[in-house]
Enzyme design. Structure first.
Site, PDB file in Angstrom:
ATOM      1  NE  ARG A 218      -6.342  -4.790   3.898  1.00  0.00           N
ATOM      2  CZ  ARG A 218      -5.798  -3.486   3.364  1.00  0.00           C
ATOM      3  NH1 ARG A 218      -6.285  -2.370   3.533  1.00  0.00           N
ATOM      4  NH2 ARG A 218      -4.665  -3.558   2.698  1.00  0.00           N
ATOM      5  CD  GLU A 220     -11.625  -2.202   5.021  1.00  0.00           C
ATOM      6  OE1 GLU A 220     -12.208  -1.362   5.803  1.00  0.00           O
ATOM      7  OE2 GLU A 220     -10.564  -2.077   4.119  1.00  0.00           O
ATOM      8  NE  ARG A 226     -13.867   4.663  -0.578  1.00  0.00           N
ATOM      9  CZ  ARG A 226     -12.585   5.287  -0.878  1.00  0.00           C
ATOM     10  NH1 ARG A 226     -11.889   5.568  -1.863  1.00  0.00           N
ATOM     11  NH2 ARG A 226     -12.369   5.785   0.473  1.00  0.00           N
ATOM     12  CG  HIS A 227     -14.210  -0.178   1.934  1.00  0.00           C
ATOM     13  ND1 HIS A 227     -14.623   1.073   1.883  1.00  0.00           N
ATOM     14  CD2 HIS A 227     -13.017  -0.076   2.250  1.00  0.00           C
ATOM     15  CE1 HIS A 227     -13.961   1.842   2.165  1.00  0.00           C
ATOM     16  NE2 HIS A 227     -12.645   1.287   2.216  1.00  0.00           N
ATOM     17  CD  GLU A 363      -6.210   4.738  -0.669  1.00  0.00           C
ATOM     18  OE1 GLU A 363      -6.526   5.515   0.219  1.00  0.00           O
ATOM     19  OE2 GLU A 363      -5.444   3.430  -0.480  1.00  0.00           O
ATOM     20  CB  SER A 366      -1.453   3.157   0.063  1.00  0.00           C
ATOM     21  OG  SER A 366      -2.497   4.005   0.527  1.00  0.00           O
ATOM     22  NE  ARG A 414     -10.824   0.770  -3.058  1.00  0.00           N
ATOM     23  CZ  ARG A 414     -10.560   1.474  -1.965  1.00  0.00           C
ATOM     24  NH1 ARG A 414      -9.661   2.190  -1.878  1.00  0.00           N
ATOM     25  NH2 ARG A 414     -11.156   0.807  -0.904  1.00  0.00           N
TER      26      ARG A 414
HETATM   27  P1  ATP Z   1      -9.323   2.938   2.128  1.00  0.00           P
HETATM   28  O1  ATP Z   1      -8.875   4.082   2.974  1.00  0.00           O
HETATM   29  O2  ATP Z   1      -9.923   3.214   0.803  1.00  0.00           O
HETATM   30  O3  ATP Z   1     -10.333   1.964   2.858  1.00  0.00           O
HETATM   31  P2  ATP Z   1      -7.015   1.765   2.555  1.00  0.00           P
HETATM   32  O4  ATP Z   1      -6.062   3.179   2.808  1.00  0.00           O
HETATM   33  O5  ATP Z   1      -7.341   0.866   3.639  1.00  0.00           O
HETATM   34  O6  ATP Z   1      -8.106   2.224   1.518  1.00  0.00           O
HETATM   35  P3  ATP Z   1      -4.561   0.492   1.687  1.00  0.00           P
HETATM   36  O7  ATP Z   1      -4.378  -0.289   3.163  1.00  0.00           O
HETATM   37  O8  ATP Z   1      -3.736   1.532   1.529  1.00  0.00           O
HETATM   38  O9  ATP Z   1      -5.955   0.865   1.725  1.00  0.00           O
HETATM   39  O10 ATP Z   1      -4.594  -0.668   0.569  1.00  0.00           O
HETATM   40  C1  ATP Z   1      -3.987  -0.431  -0.530  1.00  0.00           C
HETATM   41  C2  ATP Z   1      -4.971  -0.443  -1.457  1.00  0.00           C
HETATM   42  O11 ATP Z   1      -5.591  -1.720  -1.548  1.00  0.00           O
HETATM   43  C3  ATP Z   1      -6.161   0.484  -1.688  1.00  0.00           C
HETATM   44  O12 ATP Z   1      -5.452   1.492  -2.278  1.00  0.00           O
HETATM   45  C4  ATP Z   1      -7.261  -0.108  -2.626  1.00  0.00           C
HETATM   46  O13 ATP Z   1      -6.921  -0.209  -3.963  1.00  0.00           O
HETATM   47  C5  ATP Z   1      -7.136  -1.320  -1.977  1.00  0.00           C
HETATM   48  N1  ATP Z   1      -8.028  -1.827  -0.942  1.00  0.00           N
HETATM   49  C6  ATP Z   1      -7.672  -1.540   0.421  1.00  0.00           C
HETATM   50  N2  ATP Z   1      -8.867  -1.941   1.009  1.00  0.00           N
HETATM   51  C7  ATP Z   1      -9.854  -2.301   0.087  1.00  0.00           C
HETATM   52  C8  ATP Z   1     -10.988  -2.931   0.136  1.00  0.00           C
HETATM   53  N3  ATP Z   1     -11.699  -3.339   1.340  1.00  0.00           N
HETATM   54  N4  ATP Z   1     -11.489  -3.479  -0.855  1.00  0.00           N
HETATM   55  C9  ATP Z   1     -10.954  -3.258  -2.164  1.00  0.00           C
HETATM   56  N5  ATP Z   1      -9.771  -2.830  -2.117  1.00  0.00           N
HETATM   57  C10 ATP Z   1      -9.207  -2.413  -1.224  1.00  0.00           C
END
Ligand code: ATP
Length: 440
Positions: A218, A220, A226-227, A363, A366, A414
């Site tokens: 990602r 991000e 947490r990211h 979270e 999802s 996570r």
């Molecule tokens: P958030 O809103 O917390 O950034 P997200 O909605 O983008 O998460 P999803 O796309 O639903 O996350 O991804 C499913 C799962 O993958 C998340 O619940 C989390 O456990 C994990 N996850 C997502 N993005 C990340 C990240 N950048 N770093 C670590 N874990 C992640």
């Protein structure tokens, strides 16, 4: 007789005869204490430490000088006699007769291994090989490995097939800003954000329960605890569901297996960390998104229907649920506009058949029921501003018979971080990647 053993003697000292046994111990020189007439070298390996005792008068001077002048963290083999001792934790010590230096550690060390100072996270990550020499850091990764074993077990028990989907693709799962673009022989390609589209395509094949544990990328732009930009995603997808509750019940079964397994089989590592793992009873409580919004408004938070719950909102819900004794709980039925195109809308409402699993205010997963009806799926794509033509490879799998299905994605790190109450997702990644870190 010389036998080669590692320091598992610590775990099972009874199986080693401490008197008159010559052993060879291999490890890192953790510490050297010189007390005049007697010196001690503490040797460490994966299982713990052992004391090499050097009474100056009884030891060959060259051997004494050689061992006591080693630099910390040098790697050596020491052969000697095992003696019972009531002064050491192991109940034994080694009186050396010879040693070999495999590799001398440079001085000074980039960071301490046993010093009781708090080393900055950046320094630790820059020198991760050394950070991992600390038993409490290694324990996290032993537990992560155990967790992955437990996941495989749980999935097998529930009839899932393990799959691997491509990590390089022409298009991403949801499009958008979090895709890493790479040059693929002169044309653009993207690193997979998740196996979402592929695991859904597999639902049309007859492989009706699949899971994957693999990297997700990602881009991000959020520098939070947490990211990260690369994490391990545990994804599952299952067909023939009658509602998203079937998926939620499956996740509860899996979580139960992991939590119980870690508690039982991870006992040694948990002890090193001074932690315990709770195993909440399933089913976990379900809150709807709308209930969460009401709960947050009642706390005085500036939030309204339709808003993202946000990190702060999730944390507050976590506090409220903790007061009621719940560490794990569902937040379900998010507004459809908050959720990606592949999530099924709850007909006649603005909501969707979606859920998050939250753990202590964060979270970790999802998921939801997917839209398996071709026309509705195309409609949802358009609504989200995506061009269905660029998703032909995916949509084709929906044209010729697709069962109702649903699934989830869980971030492994996570989950581990929340289980162990660690402060940062990077603690659960050997070599984390984030906006500023691409090495080591
Ligand atoms: P958030 O809103 O917390 O950034 P997200 O909605 O983008 O998460 P999803 O796309 O639903 O996350 O991804 C499913 C799962 O993958 C998340 O619940 C989390 O456990 C994990 N996850 C997502 N993005 C990340 C990240 N950048 N770093 C670590 N874990 C992640």
């Amino acid at each position: 007789m010389t036998v080669s053993v590692n320091m598992s003697v610590r775990r099972d000292s009874k199986s080693v005869s401490v008197n008159d046994t010559s052993v060879t111990m291999e490890g890192w020189v953790q510490d050297i204490r010189n007390l005049g007439g007697i010196s001690f070298v503490i040797l460490r390996d994966r299982f713990g430490t052992v004391q090499i005792t050097l009474p100056k008068k009884k030891i060959d001077p060259e051997l004494f000088e050689g061992l006591t002048s080693l630099s910390r963290e040098s790697v050596v083999s020491v052969t000697g006699e095992v003696k019972a001792s009531d002064q050491t934790e192991l109940g034994l010590e080694i009186i050396p007769s010879s040693f070999i230096v495999h590799s001398n550690a440079a001085v000074p060390l980039p960071m301490g291994v046993i010093d009781r100072v708090n080393t900055e996270m950046d320094t630790r990550l820059n020198n991760r090989f050394m950070d991992l020499r600390k038993p409490e850091i290694r324990a996290i990764f032993e537990l992560k490995s155990l967790m992955l074993d437990l996941l495989d077990e749980a999935m097998r028990e529930n009839g899932f097939t393990q799959v691997s989907t491509p990590k390089l693709s022409e298009s991403g799962a949801e499009g958008g800003a979090t895709l890493f673009k790479v040059d693929y022989f002169g044309r653009p390609a993207y690193l997979a954000q998740s196996p979402q589209l592929y695991k859904q395509m597999l639902m049309s094949t007859g492989l009706d329960r699949v899971y994957e544990i693999g990297p997700a990328f990602r881009a991000e732009h959020s520098n939070t605890n947490r990211h990260v930009t690369e994490f391990i995603s545990f994804d599952g997808e299952m067909s023939w569901i009658s509602s998203q509750s079937d998926v939620m019940a499956m996740i509860e079964r899996i979580m139960d297996h992991i939590l119980k397994g870690l508690k039982e089989r991870g006992e040694d590592q948990l002890k090193v960390l001074g932690k315990d793992v709770n195993v909440p009873a399933a089913p976990y409580p379900v809150l709807t998104y709308s209930e969460c919004i009401k709960m947050l408004i009642a706390t005085g938070m500036d939030i309204k229907d339709g808003d993202d719950l946000g990190t702060e909102g999730e944390k507050m819900i976590g506090d409220i649920m903790a007061e009621k004794g719940h560490e794990l709980y569902w937040i379900a039925e998010y507004p459809e506009q908050e959720k990606p195109f592949y999530i099924m809308e709850k007909d006649g409402t603005k909501f969707s058949y979606s859920f998050d699993l939250d753990y202590k205010g964060q979270e970790i997963s999802s998921g939801g029921q997917r839209e398996h009806r071709y026309e509705k799926l195309v409609e949802r794509m358009r609504k989200k501003g995506l061009d269905p033509e660029s998703f032909d490879f995916y949509l084709n799998a929906f044209k010729y018979g697709m069962p109702p299905h649903g699934g989830w994605g869980i971030g492994i790190e996570r989950l581990l971080v929340k289980m162990l109450d660690l402060p940062n997702v990077r603690e659960a990644i050997l070599f984390p990647r984030d906006m500023s870190r691409l090495s080591p």
